[in-house]
Design a protein around this motif. Structure first.
Motif, PDB file in Angstrom:
ATOM      1  N   VAL A 165       2.621   2.646  11.895  1.00  0.00           N
ATOM      2  CA  VAL A 165       4.065   2.706  11.666  1.00  0.00           C
ATOM      3  C   VAL A 165       4.371   2.446  10.195  1.00  0.00           C
ATOM      4  CG1 VAL A 165       6.300   1.712  12.273  1.00  0.00           C
ATOM      5  CG2 VAL A 165       4.555   2.035  14.042  1.00  0.00           C
ATOM      6  N   ALA A 166       3.567   1.565   9.573  1.00  0.00           N
ATOM      7  CA  ALA A 166       3.762   1.279   8.151  1.00  0.00           C
ATOM      8  C   ALA A 166       3.479   2.503   7.294  1.00  0.00           C
ATOM      9  CB  ALA A 166       2.869   0.110   7.723  1.00  0.00           C
ATOM     10  N   ALA A 213      -0.468  -3.569   4.863  1.00  0.00           N
ATOM     11  CA  ALA A 213      -0.425  -3.443   3.406  1.00  0.00           C
ATOM     12  C   ALA A 213      -1.098  -2.147   2.959  1.00  0.00           C
ATOM     13  CB  ALA A 213      -1.108  -4.649   2.757  1.00  0.00           C
ATOM     14  N   GLY A 214      -2.270  -1.861   3.507  1.00  0.00           N
ATOM     15  CA  GLY A 214      -2.957  -0.623   3.161  1.00  0.00           C
ATOM     16  C   GLY A 214      -2.175   0.607   3.587  1.00  0.00           C
ATOM     17  N   SER A 215      -1.531   0.549   4.769  1.00  0.00           N
ATOM     18  CA  SER A 215      -0.755   1.688   5.267  1.00  0.00           C
ATOM     19  C   SER A 215       0.467   1.954   4.401  1.00  0.00           C
ATOM     20  CB  SER A 215      -0.318   1.430   6.714  1.00  0.00           C
ATOM     21  OG  SER A 215      -1.429   1.336   7.578  1.00  0.00           O
ATOM     22  N   LEU A 216       1.169   0.898   4.011  1.00  0.00           N
ATOM     23  CA  LEU A 216       2.363   1.061   3.175  1.00  0.00           C
ATOM     24  C   LEU A 216       2.020   1.674   1.819  1.00  0.00           C
ATOM     25  CD1 LEU A 216       4.350  -2.246   3.832  1.00  0.00           C
ATOM     26  CD2 LEU A 216       5.185   0.068   4.232  1.00  0.00           C
ATOM     27  N   ILE A 217       1.015   1.091   1.160  1.00  0.00           N
ATOM     28  CA  ILE A 217       0.651   1.563  -0.181  1.00  0.00           C
ATOM     29  C   ILE A 217       0.054   2.959  -0.105  1.00  0.00           C
ATOM     30  CG2 ILE A 217      -0.783   1.112  -2.202  1.00  0.00           C
ATOM     31  CD1 ILE A 217      -0.651  -1.889  -1.428  1.00  0.00           C
ATOM     32  N   GLY A 218      -0.882   3.160   0.847  1.00  0.00           N
ATOM     33  CA  GLY A 218      -1.507   4.468   0.984  1.00  0.00           C
ATOM     34  C   GLY A 218      -0.512   5.544   1.374  1.00  0.00           C
ATOM     35  N   GLY A 219       0.419   5.206   2.281  1.00  0.00           N
ATOM     36  CA  GLY A 219       1.429   6.169   2.685  1.00  0.00           C
ATOM     37  C   GLY A 219       2.317   6.593   1.538  1.00  0.00           C
ATOM     38  N   TYR A 220       2.730   5.638   0.712  1.00  0.00           N
ATOM     39  CA  TYR A 220       3.598   5.961  -0.423  1.00  0.00           C
ATOM     40  C   TYR A 220       2.863   6.811  -1.450  1.00  0.00           C
ATOM     41  CZ  TYR A 220       7.029   5.387  -4.145  1.00  0.00           C
ATOM     42  OH  TYR A 220       7.952   5.630  -5.125  1.00  0.00           O
ATOM     43  N   LEU A 221       1.624   6.409  -1.780  1.00  0.00           N
ATOM     44  CA  LEU A 221       0.860   7.143  -2.795  1.00  0.00           C
ATOM     45  C   LEU A 221       0.511   8.556  -2.316  1.00  0.00           C
ATOM     46  CD1 LEU A 221      -1.568   4.363  -4.095  1.00  0.00           C
ATOM     47  CD2 LEU A 221       0.490   5.253  -5.205  1.00  0.00           C
ATOM     48  N   GLY A 222       0.122   8.673  -1.045  1.00  0.00           N
ATOM     49  CA  GLY A 222      -0.204   9.994  -0.512  1.00  0.00           C
ATOM     50  C   GLY A 222       1.003  10.904  -0.483  1.00  0.00           C
ATOM     51  N   ALA A 223       2.160  10.364  -0.087  1.00  0.00           N
ATOM     52  CA  ALA A 223       3.389  11.160  -0.081  1.00  0.00           C
ATOM     53  C   ALA A 223       3.763  11.595  -1.494  1.00  0.00           C
ATOM     54  CB  ALA A 223       4.523  10.360   0.544  1.00  0.00           C
TER      55      ALA A 223
END
Length: 254
Positions: A54-55, A212-222
């Motif tokens: 979800v993150a 934490a990994g999902s939030l950062i990775g999701g933002y950077l990937g997007a």
């Protein structure tokens, strides 16, 4: 958990969700096996992964919201079709054998990557289609089935949504990935996490590193998917789908 376990979770989650946010799915390819490898039973690992995923939707939504990519009527249509399937799949998975479904999903995911690779122009232009009653009925029924797979098997279903939005509804890859990350990552996975949490168990102490990994990775990937364009996203989609399909099949072999 040891400090080393926490560090492994953070790194795996960051890498998995960055690739997922770039290609429109596939985070479970790395994240779910890592949870199982570190000692969680499949059902607990799946529920914990769903919550962390979800993150990914939150991180990607924060980036895509700045570009106003989503059309609200179409957004609500995807949610209405997919969410019931997610709840159904999540309700059934804890009592069903996963091996046959995982092999089928692996073959389907592998075929998606090959299909996209063999069609160079696929998803390069935004040409909306099948928005009439018949098109929406077929498209919505398929989204319901993909939602059921999303609720039961976590690897590859986001990729399937991305390709279906491109192939049937005529979206380009950039728009399709945005819809997948926001709707599947945030709402579909949220519904699946809630259902699995009510029926099973979630390891809450493992979630800070995963989130934490999902939030950062999701933002950077997007961010990468927005600035690099459709051709780059298409290549990323093909690599992730082929790798995910092969991994799903290999995971079921003795």
């Amino acid at each position: 958990m040891t400090a080393l376990d926490t560090a492994i979770l953070l790194i795996v989650s960051l890498a998995a969700n960055l690739l997922s946010a770039l290609a429109g799915g596939g985070a479970g390819l790395l994240q779910l096996p890592a949870l199982i490898f570190l000692g969680l039973p499949f059902g607990v690992a799946l529920a914990t992964h769903k919550v962390a995923s979800v993150a990914l939707g939150v991180g990607a939504s924060l980036r895509h919201a700045r570009n106003h990519t989503l059309e609200w009527p179409f957004t609500l249509f995807i949610l209405a079709c997919g969410l019931p399937g997610v709840v159904l799949g999540s309700s059934l998975i804890l009592s069903m054998p996963e091996t046959p479904a995982r092999i089928a999903l692996g073959l389907m995911t592998l075929a998606m990557g090959v299909y996209s690779w063999r069609n160079p122009g696929l998803g390069q232009e935004h040409t909306p289609r099948h928005r009439d009653r018949r098109g929406l009925l077929i498209g919505g029924a398929t989204l319901f089935l993909i939602g059921a797979l999303n609720g039961s098997l976590t690897s590859g279903t986001g990729l399937l949504v991305t390709l279906w939005l491109v192939r049937w509804f005529g979206l380009d890859y950039k728009r399709a990935v945005a819809y997948t990350l926001v709707l599947v990552g945030l709402f579909w996975n949220g519904a699946g996490a809630l259902t699995l949490g009510m029926l099973g168990e979630i390891r809450w102490d493992w979630l800070p590193a995963l989130i934490a990994g999902s939030l950062i990775g999701g933002y950077l990937g997007a961010h990468l998917s927005i600035v690099k364009g459709n051709r780059f996203i298409k290549r990323g989609f093909e690599l992730i789908t082929i790798a995910t399909g092969l991994a799903l099949i290999a995971r079921t072999l003795p």
